[in-house]
Design a protein around this motif. Structure first.
Motif, PDB file in Angstrom:
ATOM      1  N   ILE A   1      30.960 -58.115  42.666  1.00 44.32           N
ATOM      2  CA  ILE A   1      31.471 -56.997  43.470  1.00 44.32           C
ATOM      3  C   ILE A   1      30.946 -55.668  42.945  1.00 44.32           C
ATOM      4  CG2 ILE A   1      33.561 -55.753  44.173  1.00 44.32           C
ATOM      5  CD1 ILE A   1      35.051 -58.498  43.989  1.00 44.32           C
ATOM      6  N   GLU A   2      30.977 -55.491  41.626  1.00 46.75           N
ATOM      7  CA  GLU A   2      30.534 -54.232  41.019  1.00 46.75           C
ATOM      8  C   GLU A   2      29.073 -53.941  41.331  1.00 46.75           C
ATOM      9  OE1 GLU A   2      32.152 -51.907  39.335  1.00 46.75           O
ATOM     10  OE2 GLU A   2      34.119 -52.882  39.227  1.00 46.75           O
ATOM     11  N   SER A   3      28.256 -54.984  41.443  1.00 44.61           N
ATOM     12  CA  SER A   3      26.825 -54.769  41.718  1.00 44.61           C
ATOM     13  C   SER A   3      26.594 -54.259  43.138  1.00 44.61           C
ATOM     14  CB  SER A   3      26.043 -56.068  41.489  1.00 44.61           C
ATOM     15  OG  SER A   3      26.295 -57.031  42.503  1.00 44.61           O
ATOM     16  N   LEU A   4      27.580 -54.461  44.022  1.00 47.51           N
ATOM     17  CA  LEU A   4      27.450 -54.041  45.421  1.00 47.51           C
ATOM     18  C   LEU A   4      28.092 -52.691  45.706  1.00 47.51           C
ATOM     19  CD1 LEU A   4      28.236 -57.549  46.893  1.00 47.51           C
ATOM     20  CD2 LEU A   4      26.108 -56.316  47.330  1.00 47.51           C
ATOM     21  N   LEU A   5      29.004 -52.249  44.855  1.00 52.77           N
ATOM     22  CA  LEU A   5      29.738 -51.004  45.090  1.00 52.77           C
ATOM     23  C   LEU A   5      28.847 -49.762  45.195  1.00 52.77           C
ATOM     24  CD1 LEU A   5      32.906 -51.548  42.885  1.00 52.77           C
ATOM     25  CD2 LEU A   5      32.825 -51.384  45.385  1.00 52.77           C
TER      26      LEU A   5
ATOM     27  N   ASP B   1      42.397 -58.325  46.238  1.00 55.32           N
ATOM     28  CA  ASP B   1      43.334 -57.321  46.750  1.00 55.32           C
ATOM     29  C   ASP B   1      43.255 -56.024  45.954  1.00 55.32           C
ATOM     30  OD1 ASP B   1      44.247 -58.986  48.747  1.00 55.32           O
ATOM     31  OD2 ASP B   1      45.976 -59.717  47.593  1.00 55.32           O
ATOM     32  N   ALA B   2      43.067 -56.141  44.639  1.00 58.29           N
ATOM     33  CA  ALA B   2      42.979 -54.952  43.783  1.00 58.29           C
ATOM     34  C   ALA B   2      41.747 -54.120  44.140  1.00 58.29           C
ATOM     35  CB  ALA B   2      42.946 -55.368  42.314  1.00 58.29           C
ATOM     36  N   TYR B   3      40.630 -54.779  44.403  1.00 59.89           N
ATOM     37  CA  TYR B   3      39.413 -54.057  44.798  1.00 59.89           C
ATOM     38  C   TYR B   3      39.579 -53.408  46.168  1.00 59.89           C
ATOM     39  CZ  TYR B   3      36.179 -55.113  40.993  1.00 59.89           C
ATOM     40  OH  TYR B   3      35.532 -55.136  39.773  1.00 59.89           O
ATOM     41  N   GLU B   4      40.235 -54.099  47.085  1.00 64.94           N
ATOM     42  CA  GLU B   4      40.466 -53.512  48.402  1.00 64.94           C
ATOM     43  C   GLU B   4      41.325 -52.254  48.286  1.00 64.94           C
ATOM     44  OE1 GLU B   4      41.494 -55.306  52.684  1.00 64.94           O
ATOM     45  OE2 GLU B   4      43.183 -55.456  51.278  1.00 64.94           O
ATOM     46  N   ALA B   5      42.355 -52.302  47.422  1.00 69.94           N
ATOM     47  CA  ALA B   5      43.234 -51.140  47.231  1.00 69.94           C
ATOM     48  C   ALA B   5      42.498 -49.977  46.582  1.00 69.94           C
ATOM     49  CB  ALA B   5      44.437 -51.550  46.383  1.00 69.94           C
ATOM     50  N   LYS B   6      41.579 -50.309  45.672  1.00 72.42           N
ATOM     51  CA  LYS B   6      40.841 -49.266  44.951  1.00 72.42           C
ATOM     52  C   LYS B   6      39.709 -48.687  45.789  1.00 72.42           C
ATOM     53  CE  LYS B   6      38.665 -48.346  40.454  1.00 72.42           C
ATOM     54  NZ  LYS B   6      38.239 -48.952  39.156  1.00 72.42           N
ATOM     55  N   TYR B   7      39.110 -49.506  46.649  1.00 70.52           N
ATOM     56  CA  TYR B   7      37.968 -49.061  47.465  1.00 70.52           C
ATOM     57  C   TYR B   7      38.246 -49.333  48.948  1.00 70.52           C
ATOM     58  CZ  TYR B   7      35.621 -49.048  42.920  1.00 70.52           C
ATOM     59  OH  TYR B   7      35.276 -48.818  41.610  1.00 70.52           O
ATOM     60  N   PRO B   8      39.249 -48.657  49.515  1.00 65.59           N
ATOM     61  CA  PRO B   8      39.564 -48.882  50.930  1.00 65.59           C
ATOM     62  C   PRO B   8      38.402 -48.442  51.819  1.00 65.59           C
ATOM     63  CG  PRO B   8      40.714 -46.945  50.100  1.00 65.59           C
ATOM     64  CD  PRO B   8      40.088 -47.610  48.905  1.00 65.59           C
ATOM     65  N   GLY B   9      38.135 -49.205  52.834  1.00 66.82           N
ATOM     66  CA  GLY B   9      37.023 -48.874  53.721  1.00 66.82           C
ATOM     67  C   GLY B   9      35.692 -49.420  53.248  1.00 66.82           C
ATOM     68  N   ILE B  10      35.653 -49.894  52.002  1.00 66.33           N
ATOM     69  CA  ILE B  10      34.423 -50.506  51.465  1.00 66.33           C
ATOM     70  C   ILE B  10      34.647 -51.994  51.184  1.00 66.33           C
ATOM     71  CG2 ILE B  10      32.759 -50.513  49.557  1.00 66.33           C
ATOM     72  CD1 ILE B  10      33.205 -47.513  49.289  1.00 66.33           C
ATOM     73  N   VAL B  11      35.721 -52.295  50.477  1.00 63.51           N
ATOM     74  CA  VAL B  11      36.044 -53.682  50.150  1.00 63.51           C
ATOM     75  C   VAL B  11      37.168 -54.170  51.062  1.00 63.51           C
ATOM     76  CG1 VAL B  11      36.817 -55.301  48.383  1.00 63.51           C
ATOM     77  CG2 VAL B  11      35.354 -53.366  47.741  1.00 63.51           C
ATOM     78  N   LYS B  12      36.978 -55.336  51.613  1.00 66.54           N
ATOM     79  CA  LYS B  12      38.006 -55.969  52.437  1.00 66.54           C
ATOM     80  C   LYS B  12      38.267 -57.365  51.900  1.00 66.54           C
ATOM     81  CE  LYS B  12      39.115 -57.308  57.210  1.00 66.54           C
ATOM     82  NZ  LYS B  12      38.634 -57.300  58.621  1.00 66.54           N
ATOM     83  N   ALA B  13      39.533 -57.642  51.576  1.00 65.99           N
ATOM     84  CA  ALA B  13      39.914 -58.966  51.097  1.00 65.99           C
ATOM     85  C   ALA B  13      40.322 -59.834  52.279  1.00 65.99           C
ATOM     86  CB  ALA B  13      41.058 -58.858  50.101  1.00 65.99           C
ATOM     87  N   ILE B  14      39.741 -61.019  52.358  1.00 62.76           N
ATOM     88  CA  ILE B  14      40.069 -61.981  53.412  1.00 62.76           C
ATOM     89  C   ILE B  14      40.617 -63.228  52.732  1.00 62.76           C
ATOM     90  CG2 ILE B  14      39.158 -63.388  55.290  1.00 62.76           C
ATOM     91  CD1 ILE B  14      36.894 -61.295  55.548  1.00 62.76           C
ATOM     92  N   HIS B  15      41.809 -63.638  53.132  1.00 60.17           N
ATOM     93  CA  HIS B  15      42.442 -64.823  52.541  1.00 60.17           C
ATOM     94  C   HIS B  15      42.538 -65.923  53.599  1.00 60.17           C
ATOM     95  CE1 HIS B  15      43.499 -62.314  49.112  1.00 60.17           C
ATOM     96  NE2 HIS B  15      43.992 -61.422  49.956  1.00 60.17           N
ATOM     97  N   GLN B  16      42.145 -67.126  53.235  1.00 54.01           N
ATOM     98  CA  GLN B  16      42.206 -68.246  54.168  1.00 54.01           C
ATOM     99  C   GLN B  16      42.487 -69.538  53.419  1.00 54.01           C
ATOM    100  OE1 GLN B  16      38.229 -68.080  55.884  1.00 54.01           O
ATOM    101  NE2 GLN B  16      37.451 -69.589  54.442  1.00 54.01           N
ATOM    102  N   GLU B  17      42.934 -70.549  54.162  1.00 51.51           N
ATOM    103  CA  GLU B  17      43.084 -71.873  53.577  1.00 51.51           C
ATOM    104  C   GLU B  17      41.707 -72.390  53.175  1.00 51.51           C
ATOM    105  OE1 GLU B  17      45.071 -74.531  56.207  1.00 51.51           O
ATOM    106  OE2 GLU B  17      46.906 -73.324  56.310  1.00 51.51           O
TER     107      GLU B  17
END
Length: 338
Positions: free
Chosen positions: A21-25, A49-65
């Motif tokens: 993730i850090e390499s893409l930020l 979720d922590a990255y999404e909260a820290k970088y809103p609009g850039i990181v999006k967390a998707i949770h699935q089965e």
């Protein structure tokens, strides 16, 4: 407007996903980072979720089965807002400087008259314990830093294939061609690059190392022992590739020959893994795989039968199988297996 969406399929990836993730930020607001938590049982979801909260609009967390690597990629395609789309596995990473160069190049291309369907760059096999890392580059096959078509492609050496690590696709092309990777199946990265090829018209090649493909974990899917245990999934992918190409009318000869060559190497890998397992059951599966190809497309069968290792893959008896293994040791260097 997002230029590039990057899907990061994650399953129990807490120990290495942050480096990815850090390499893409550094891509900033031009990049959308889709962290797909595929039913993990560790801290993967929490980190996403922590990255999404820290970088809103850039990181999006998707949770699935849990649906496997392919379904995680599918989720990325479904959710992507970027004009272009890339997959970066959670234990791999990219060069941030080259990321910025790619974004600027894509911006310039979007201003011009040509819509590029596929953007290609180099990658490095970042194999643990190896001092001289193998770089996969395409300068002998593609014109550099210009828009080109399949007709302008030069013959590609055996072992030099456009892999998932090499490509960025136009997002809508993936949707328009109906790409849907199978669930709970490894090795679908071959389908990700293979199935869209006939829909790709214009390409661009940047002759720089962008992607770092990490090789070294014992549980990694390209570990030979792991591949043998998961051989049914490799065969499933192999058959889908056969289904894709059999009977397909591809007018562009260079593209057709390239896709046949790609299928050739995948069928070689399937065959040799079945041979190396040493079981009668898997030797029968090898026979069935070649019969499947013959029934689907006899012309394609005969092309592969006389292809990369088609002859030695089908030599009879124990002696023939030993020749097959010796031949495979040459080809394995192309793939950087564990």
């Amino acid at each position: 407007m997002k230029i590039l969406s990057v899907a990061i399929p994650c399953y129990n990836s807490q120990d290495y996903m942050e480096k990815c993730i850090e390499s893409l930020l550094p891509g900033g607001n031009d990049v959308e980072i889709l962290v797909v938590d595929d039913g993990s049982h560790d801290r993967t979801a929490e980190i996403a979720d922590a990255y999404e909260a820290k970088y809103p609009g850039i990181v999006k967390a998707i949770h699935q089965e849990n649906g496997g690597h392919g379904e995680a990629v599918n989720a990325g395609i479904r959710n992507a807002a970027g004009i272009y789309f890339k997959v970066v596995d959670s234990d791999d990473w990219v060069d941030p400087k080259i990321l910025l160069e790619i974004i600027e190049t894509l911006k310039e291309l979007l201003k011009g008259p040509d819509t590029v369907d596929m953007f290609i760059s180099n990658f490095v096999y970042d194999k643990v314990g190896v001092r001289r890392k193998k770089i996969m580059q395409y300068r002998s096959a593609f014109p550099k830093e210009e828009v080109f078509t399949w007709a302008q492609m030069h013959p590609m050496m055996k072992g030099h294939y456009i892999l998932m690590h090499s490509v960025i696709y136009r997002t809508n092309l993936l949707r328009e061609c109906g790409l849907e990777l199978p669930k709970h199946t490894f090795y679908v990265d071959n389908l990700f690059v293979f199935q869209p090829f006939p829909h790709v018209k214009k390409m661009y090649y940047l002759d720089k190392v962008f992607y770092h493909y990490f090789i070294g974990r014992e549980d990694q899917s390209v570990n030979e022992e792991v591949m043998i245990r998961r051989i049914d999934q490799q065969i499933r992918v192999n058959k889908i590739m056969i289904d894709t190409l059999s009977g397909l009318k591809i007018q562009e000869k260079k593209l057709r020959n390239y896709m046949i060559s790609y299928l050739d190497i995948i069928t070689t890998i399937s065959s040799i893994m079945l041979i190396r397992s040493g079981t009668d059951e898997n030797l029968e599966k090898k026979k069935q795989l070649w019969q499947y190809l013959k029934q689907k497309d006899r012309r394609l069968y005969y092309k592969l039968r006389h292809g990369l290792l088609g002859e030695v893959m089908n030599l009879p008896g124990k002696g023939g199988r030993q020749v097959s293994v010796a031949a495979y040791k040459v080809t394995r260097k192309f793939f950087g297996f564990n």
